[in-house]
Design a protein around this motif. Structure first.
Motif, PDB file in Angstrom:
ATOM      1  N   THR A   1      -1.521  -1.433  15.558  1.00  0.00           N
ATOM      2  CA  THR A   1      -0.382  -2.115  16.183  1.00  0.00           C
ATOM      3  C   THR A   1       0.264  -1.271  17.271  1.00  0.00           C
ATOM      4  OG1 THR A   1       1.141  -1.358  14.457  1.00  0.00           O
ATOM      5  CG2 THR A   1       0.118  -3.510  14.143  1.00  0.00           C
ATOM      6  N   GLN A   2       0.029   0.036  17.261  1.00  0.00           N
ATOM      7  CA  GLN A   2       0.549   0.886  18.333  1.00  0.00           C
ATOM      8  C   GLN A   2      -0.168   0.610  19.649  1.00  0.00           C
ATOM      9  OE1 GLN A   2       0.349   5.045  17.378  1.00  0.00           O
ATOM     10  NE2 GLN A   2       1.578   4.812  15.544  1.00  0.00           N
ATOM     11  N   GLU A   3      -1.395   0.146  19.576  1.00  0.00           N
ATOM     12  CA  GLU A   3      -2.193  -0.115  20.777  1.00  0.00           C
ATOM     13  C   GLU A   3      -2.607  -1.585  20.819  1.00  0.00           C
ATOM     14  OE1 GLU A   3      -5.450   2.571  21.273  1.00  0.00           O
ATOM     15  OE2 GLU A   3      -4.113   4.195  21.829  1.00  0.00           O
ATOM     16  N   LYS A   4      -1.640  -2.465  20.712  1.00  0.00           N
ATOM     17  CA  LYS A   4      -1.932  -3.903  20.677  1.00  0.00           C
ATOM     18  C   LYS A   4      -2.752  -4.352  21.878  1.00  0.00           C
ATOM     19  CE  LYS A   4       2.193  -5.174  18.149  1.00  0.00           C
ATOM     20  NZ  LYS A   4       3.447  -5.899  18.163  1.00  0.00           N
ATOM     21  N   GLN A   5      -2.429  -3.839  23.065  1.00  0.00           N
ATOM     22  CA  GLN A   5      -3.124  -4.264  24.272  1.00  0.00           C
ATOM     23  C   GLN A   5      -4.612  -3.913  24.221  1.00  0.00           C
ATOM     24  OE1 GLN A   5      -0.895  -1.764  24.132  1.00  0.00           O
ATOM     25  NE2 GLN A   5      -2.023   0.006  24.890  1.00  0.00           N
ATOM     26  N   HIS A   6      -4.952  -2.831  23.590  1.00  0.00           N
ATOM     27  CA  HIS A   6      -6.361  -2.426  23.478  1.00  0.00           C
ATOM     28  C   HIS A   6      -7.138  -3.394  22.580  1.00  0.00           C
ATOM     29  CE1 HIS A   6      -9.857   0.210  23.327  1.00  0.00           C
ATOM     30  NE2 HIS A   6      -9.863   0.032  22.020  1.00  0.00           N
ATOM     31  N   TRP A   7      -6.496  -3.891  21.552  1.00  0.00           N
ATOM     32  CA  TRP A   7      -7.164  -4.730  20.561  1.00  0.00           C
ATOM     33  C   TRP A   7      -7.015  -6.224  20.819  1.00  0.00           C
ATOM     34  CZ3 TRP A   7     -10.403  -1.838  18.159  1.00  0.00           C
ATOM     35  CH2 TRP A   7     -10.103  -0.507  17.947  1.00  0.00           C
ATOM     36  N   GLN A   8      -6.189  -6.597  21.787  1.00  0.00           N
ATOM     37  CA  GLN A   8      -5.939  -8.017  22.091  1.00  0.00           C
ATOM     38  C   GLN A   8      -7.252  -8.760  22.356  1.00  0.00           C
ATOM     39  OE1 GLN A   8      -2.431  -8.878  23.138  1.00  0.00           O
ATOM     40  NE2 GLN A   8      -2.821 -11.032  23.312  1.00  0.00           N
ATOM     41  N   GLY A   9      -7.435  -9.872  21.683  1.00  0.00           N
ATOM     42  CA  GLY A   9      -8.615 -10.704  21.884  1.00  0.00           C
ATOM     43  C   GLY A   9      -9.862 -10.222  21.165  1.00  0.00           C
ATOM     44  N   LYS A  10      -9.776  -9.117  20.447  1.00  0.00           N
ATOM     45  CA  LYS A  10     -10.925  -8.580  19.721  1.00  0.00           C
ATOM     46  C   LYS A  10     -10.768  -8.863  18.236  1.00  0.00           C
ATOM     47  CE  LYS A  10     -11.548  -4.864  23.017  1.00  0.00           C
ATOM     48  NZ  LYS A  10     -11.496  -3.424  23.247  1.00  0.00           N
ATOM     49  N   ARG A  11     -11.874  -8.956  17.560  1.00  0.00           N
ATOM     50  CA  ARG A  11     -11.845  -9.099  16.108  1.00  0.00           C
ATOM     51  C   ARG A  11     -11.800  -7.711  15.506  1.00  0.00           C
ATOM     52  NH1 ARG A  11     -15.840 -13.679  14.038  1.00  0.00           N
ATOM     53  NH2 ARG A  11     -14.318 -13.620  12.379  1.00  0.00           N
ATOM     54  N   VAL A  12     -10.851  -7.503  14.642  1.00  0.00           N
ATOM     55  CA  VAL A  12     -10.658  -6.187  14.032  1.00  0.00           C
ATOM     56  C   VAL A  12     -10.633  -6.356  12.526  1.00  0.00           C
ATOM     57  CG1 VAL A  12      -9.101  -4.204  13.839  1.00  0.00           C
ATOM     58  CG2 VAL A  12      -9.293  -5.419  16.016  1.00  0.00           C
ATOM     59  N   GLY A  13     -11.373  -5.532  11.847  1.00  0.00           N
ATOM     60  CA  GLY A  13     -11.351  -5.530  10.388  1.00  0.00           C
ATOM     61  C   GLY A  13     -10.916  -4.162   9.902  1.00  0.00           C
TER      62      GLY A  13
ATOM     63  N   PRO B   1       0.837  -1.198   0.000  1.00  0.00           N
ATOM     64  CA  PRO B   1       0.000   0.000   0.000  1.00  0.00           C
ATOM     65  C   PRO B   1       0.869   1.244   0.000  1.00  0.00           C
ATOM     66  CG  PRO B   1       0.234  -0.776   2.224  1.00  0.00           C
ATOM     67  CD  PRO B   1       0.946  -1.772   1.331  1.00  0.00           C
ATOM     68  N   ARG B   2       0.297   2.370  -0.301  1.00  0.00           N
ATOM     69  CA  ARG B   2       1.014   3.623  -0.085  1.00  0.00           C
ATOM     70  C   ARG B   2       0.942   3.917   1.413  1.00  0.00           C
ATOM     71  NH1 ARG B   2      -2.078   7.896  -3.589  1.00  0.00           N
ATOM     72  NH2 ARG B   2      -0.333   9.139  -2.892  1.00  0.00           N
ATOM     73  N   PRO B   3       1.744   4.832   1.920  1.00  0.00           N
ATOM     74  CA  PRO B   3       1.776   5.075   3.373  1.00  0.00           C
ATOM     75  C   PRO B   3       0.395   5.331   3.985  1.00  0.00           C
ATOM     76  CG  PRO B   3       3.626   6.176   2.346  1.00  0.00           C
ATOM     77  CD  PRO B   3       2.777   5.632   1.226  1.00  0.00           C
ATOM     78  N   SER B   4      -0.449   6.106   3.321  1.00  0.00           N
ATOM     79  CA  SER B   4      -1.772   6.377   3.889  1.00  0.00           C
ATOM     80  C   SER B   4      -2.622   5.110   3.982  1.00  0.00           C
ATOM     81  CB  SER B   4      -2.503   7.433   3.056  1.00  0.00           C
ATOM     82  OG  SER B   4      -2.693   6.979   1.730  1.00  0.00           O
ATOM     83  N   GLY B   5      -2.397   4.163   3.097  1.00  0.00           N
ATOM     84  CA  GLY B   5      -3.135   2.910   3.132  1.00  0.00           C
ATOM     85  C   GLY B   5      -2.692   1.988   4.244  1.00  0.00           C
ATOM     86  N   ALA B   6      -1.519   2.232   4.811  1.00  0.00           N
ATOM     87  CA  ALA B   6      -0.993   1.403   5.898  1.00  0.00           C
ATOM     88  C   ALA B   6      -1.291   1.988   7.279  1.00  0.00           C
ATOM     89  CB  ALA B   6       0.517   1.242   5.731  1.00  0.00           C
ATOM     90  N   CYS B   7      -1.832   3.189   7.330  1.00  0.00           N
ATOM     91  CA  CYS B   7      -2.002   3.880   8.618  1.00  0.00           C
ATOM     92  C   CYS B   7      -2.973   3.203   9.570  1.00  0.00           C
ATOM     93  CB  CYS B   7      -2.392   5.326   8.394  1.00  0.00           C
ATOM     94  SG  CYS B   7      -0.993   6.337   7.873  1.00  0.00           S
ATOM     95  N   ALA B   8      -4.052   2.618   9.081  1.00  0.00           N
ATOM     96  CA  ALA B   8      -5.001   1.953   9.991  1.00  0.00           C
ATOM     97  C   ALA B   8      -4.325   0.809  10.723  1.00  0.00           C
ATOM     98  CB  ALA B   8      -6.213   1.453   9.218  1.00  0.00           C
ATOM     99  N   LEU B   9      -3.572  -0.014  10.002  1.00  0.00           N
ATOM    100  CA  LEU B   9      -2.862  -1.117  10.657  1.00  0.00           C
ATOM    101  C   LEU B   9      -1.758  -0.592  11.562  1.00  0.00           C
ATOM    102  CD1 LEU B   9      -2.439  -4.114  11.100  1.00  0.00           C
ATOM    103  CD2 LEU B   9      -1.005  -4.146   9.045  1.00  0.00           C
ATOM    104  N   ALA B  10      -1.062   0.446  11.131  1.00  0.00           N
ATOM    105  CA  ALA B  10      -0.004   1.031  11.959  1.00  0.00           C
ATOM    106  C   ALA B  10      -0.574   1.537  13.279  1.00  0.00           C
ATOM    107  CB  ALA B  10       0.700   2.157  11.215  1.00  0.00           C
TER     108      ALA B  10
END
Length: 79
Positions: free
Chosen positions: A43-55, A31-40
């Motif tokens: 991953t900065q807040e892994k603990q917040h998303w741990q165990g949750k389904r994220v799309g 992706p271009r950088p803007s397309g990677a920002c949601a995943l970036a």
């Protein structure tokens, strides 16, 4: 815009580029950088998303040729 939003995340250029490398290595999509920002940001807040389904949707796969040449060559494949 802030109504209903609990917080914002900022993604650095380095964070976006690291995520571009991750996405290229794991999905062979660049992706271009803007397309990677949601995943970036996620991953900065892994603990917040741990165990949750994220799309998320990767957008903007039209990458500048200079960026496209630099990203794949800037990571070491896993051993």
């Amino acid at each position: 815009m802030r109504k209903g939003v609990s917080h914002f995340l900022r993604v650095s250029d380095d964070g976006a580029e690291a995520t571009m490398r991750l996405m290229f290595r794991t999905t062979r999509q660049l992706p271009r950088p803007s397309g990677a920002c949601a995943l970036a940001a996620t991953t900065q807040e892994k603990q917040h998303w741990q165990g949750k389904r994220v799309g998320m949707v990767m957008t903007s796969s039209n990458v500048d040729t200079g960026v496209a040449a630099a990203v794949p060559s800037s990571f070491t494949p896993p051993s």
